[in-house]
Design a protein around this motif. Structure first.
Motif, PDB file in Angstrom:
ATOM      1  N   UNK A   1       3.976   4.887 -10.667  1.00 13.88           N
ATOM      2  CA  UNK A   1       4.155   4.069  -9.457  1.00 13.88           C
ATOM      3  C   UNK A   1       4.231   4.936  -8.206  1.00 13.88           C
ATOM      4  N   UNK A   2       4.874   6.083  -8.311  1.00 14.78           N
ATOM      5  CA  UNK A   2       4.939   6.998  -7.169  1.00 14.78           C
ATOM      6  C   UNK A   2       3.532   7.491  -6.825  1.00 14.78           C
ATOM      7  N   UNK A   3       2.732   7.784  -7.841  1.00 15.25           N
ATOM      8  CA  UNK A   3       1.361   8.262  -7.603  1.00 15.25           C
ATOM      9  C   UNK A   3       0.509   7.233  -6.874  1.00 15.25           C
ATOM     10  N   UNK A   4       0.691   5.972  -7.212  1.00 16.65           N
ATOM     11  CA  UNK A   4      -0.177   4.929  -6.653  1.00 16.65           C
ATOM     12  C   UNK A   4       0.477   4.191  -5.484  1.00 16.65           C
ATOM     13  N   UNK A   5       1.606   4.694  -5.028  1.00 18.42           N
ATOM     14  CA  UNK A   5       2.350   4.026  -3.955  1.00 18.42           C
ATOM     15  C   UNK A   5       1.571   3.957  -2.642  1.00 18.42           C
ATOM     16  N   UNK A   6       0.930   5.047  -2.256  1.00 23.99           N
ATOM     17  CA  UNK A   6       0.327   5.115  -0.931  1.00 23.99           C
ATOM     18  C   UNK A   6      -1.187   5.000  -0.909  1.00 23.99           C
ATOM     19  N   UNK A   7      -1.810   5.061  -2.085  1.00 23.75           N
ATOM     20  CA  UNK A   7      -3.270   4.983  -2.108  1.00 23.75           C
ATOM     21  C   UNK A   7      -3.757   4.527  -3.466  1.00 23.75           C
ATOM     22  N   UNK A   8      -4.972   4.063  -3.478  1.00 20.08           N
ATOM     23  CA  UNK A   8      -5.614   3.668  -4.718  1.00 20.08           C
ATOM     24  C   UNK A   8      -6.011   4.936  -5.481  1.00 20.08           C
ATOM     25  N   UNK A   9      -5.702   4.975  -6.772  1.00 15.30           N
ATOM     26  CA  UNK A   9      -5.929   6.178  -7.565  1.00 15.30           C
ATOM     27  C   UNK A   9      -6.725   5.801  -8.819  1.00 15.30           C
TER      28      UNK A   9
ATOM     29  N   UNK B   1      -4.918   9.668 -12.648  1.00 13.61           N
ATOM     30  CA  UNK B   1      -3.558   9.391 -13.111  1.00 13.61           C
ATOM     31  C   UNK B   1      -3.328  10.087 -14.447  1.00 13.61           C
ATOM     32  N   UNK B   2      -4.273   9.913 -15.373  1.00 13.48           N
ATOM     33  CA  UNK B   2      -4.138  10.536 -16.698  1.00 13.48           C
ATOM     34  C   UNK B   2      -4.070  12.056 -16.580  1.00 13.48           C
ATOM     35  N   UNK B   3      -4.821  12.619 -15.642  1.00 17.65           N
ATOM     36  CA  UNK B   3      -4.819  14.060 -15.436  1.00 17.65           C
ATOM     37  C   UNK B   3      -3.486  14.606 -14.978  1.00 17.65           C
TER      38      UNK B   3
ATOM     39  N   UNK C   1      -5.320  -3.696 -10.082  1.00 17.75           N
ATOM     40  CA  UNK C   1      -6.390  -2.946 -10.733  1.00 17.75           C
ATOM     41  C   UNK C   1      -7.708  -3.409 -10.127  1.00 17.75           C
ATOM     42  N   UNK C   2      -8.504  -2.436  -9.682  1.00 18.96           N
ATOM     43  CA  UNK C   2      -9.836  -2.737  -9.163  1.00 18.96           C
ATOM     44  C   UNK C   2     -10.842  -2.016 -10.037  1.00 18.96           C
ATOM     45  N   UNK C   3     -11.832  -2.759 -10.494  1.00 20.46           N
ATOM     46  CA  UNK C   3     -12.880  -2.160 -11.317  1.00 20.46           C
ATOM     47  C   UNK C   3     -14.101  -1.896 -10.453  1.00 20.46           C
TER      48      UNK C   3
ATOM     49  N   UNK D   1      -6.112   2.030  -9.450  1.00 18.27           N
ATOM     50  CA  UNK D   1      -4.792   1.395  -9.443  1.00 18.27           C
ATOM     51  C   UNK D   1      -4.100   1.637  -8.113  1.00 18.27           C
ATOM     52  N   UNK D   2      -3.354   0.623  -7.699  1.00 21.43           N
ATOM     53  CA  UNK D   2      -2.588   0.705  -6.458  1.00 21.43           C
ATOM     54  C   UNK D   2      -1.305  -0.113  -6.638  1.00 21.43           C
ATOM     55  N   UNK D   3      -0.222   0.367  -6.065  1.00 21.72           N
ATOM     56  CA  UNK D   3       1.065  -0.321  -6.140  1.00 21.72           C
ATOM     57  C   UNK D   3       0.980  -1.707  -5.510  1.00 21.72           C
ATOM     58  N   UNK D   4       1.635  -2.661  -6.140  1.00 19.92           N
ATOM     59  CA  UNK D   4       1.852  -4.000  -5.583  1.00 19.92           C
ATOM     60  C   UNK D   4       3.333  -4.092  -5.233  1.00 19.92           C
ATOM     61  N   UNK D   5       3.726  -3.746  -4.006  1.00 17.96           N
ATOM     62  CA  UNK D   5       5.156  -3.753  -3.662  1.00 17.96           C
ATOM     63  C   UNK D   5       5.807  -5.107  -3.909  1.00 17.96           C
TER      64      UNK D   5
END
Length: 112
Positions: A17-25, A30-32, A57-59, A66-70
């Protein structure tokens, strides 16, 4: 709210969640970030977060972003804030009572 709280109970999911908080990843990035965890395990964490409504989730072709949904945490945050404010109110009343006792003031009932 229960699904969201269960999802954030796991430290790996909180880190995601911290990784995807500010931008789409992208999922691969993420796995890396978690070389100690298998890619299928990271995918399972991402599915859990998505099912709990915590990430969008965007395909794009065969890639997933992935991006956070606050707003996914809104109900849990409201609950926790209500618990916190209740505790703070009690703490404040107790501190004021002790302060009055220390200064010799009386409360409305005439006692210390």
């Amino acid at each position: 709210m229960d699904d969201a709280l269960r999802a954030v109970a796991d430290p790996t999911r909180r880190a995601i969640l911290v990784l995807v908080r500010d931008r789409e990843v992208p999922a691969g990035e993420i796995a890396g970030r978690f070389p100690e965890i298998s890619r299928p395990a990271v995918s399972q964490h991402l599915r859990t977060l998505a099912a709990a409504g915590l990430v969008d989730v965007r395909r794009a072709g065969n890639r997933r972003f992935y991006r956070l949904r606050p707003e996914g945490l809104a109900e849990a945050v409201t609950f926790l804030e209500s618990m916190w404010s209740t505790s703070l109110g009690r703490l404040q009343r107790e501190a004021e009572r002790e302060e009055r006792a220390d200064t010799g003031e009386h409360d409305a009932k005439g006692s210390l």
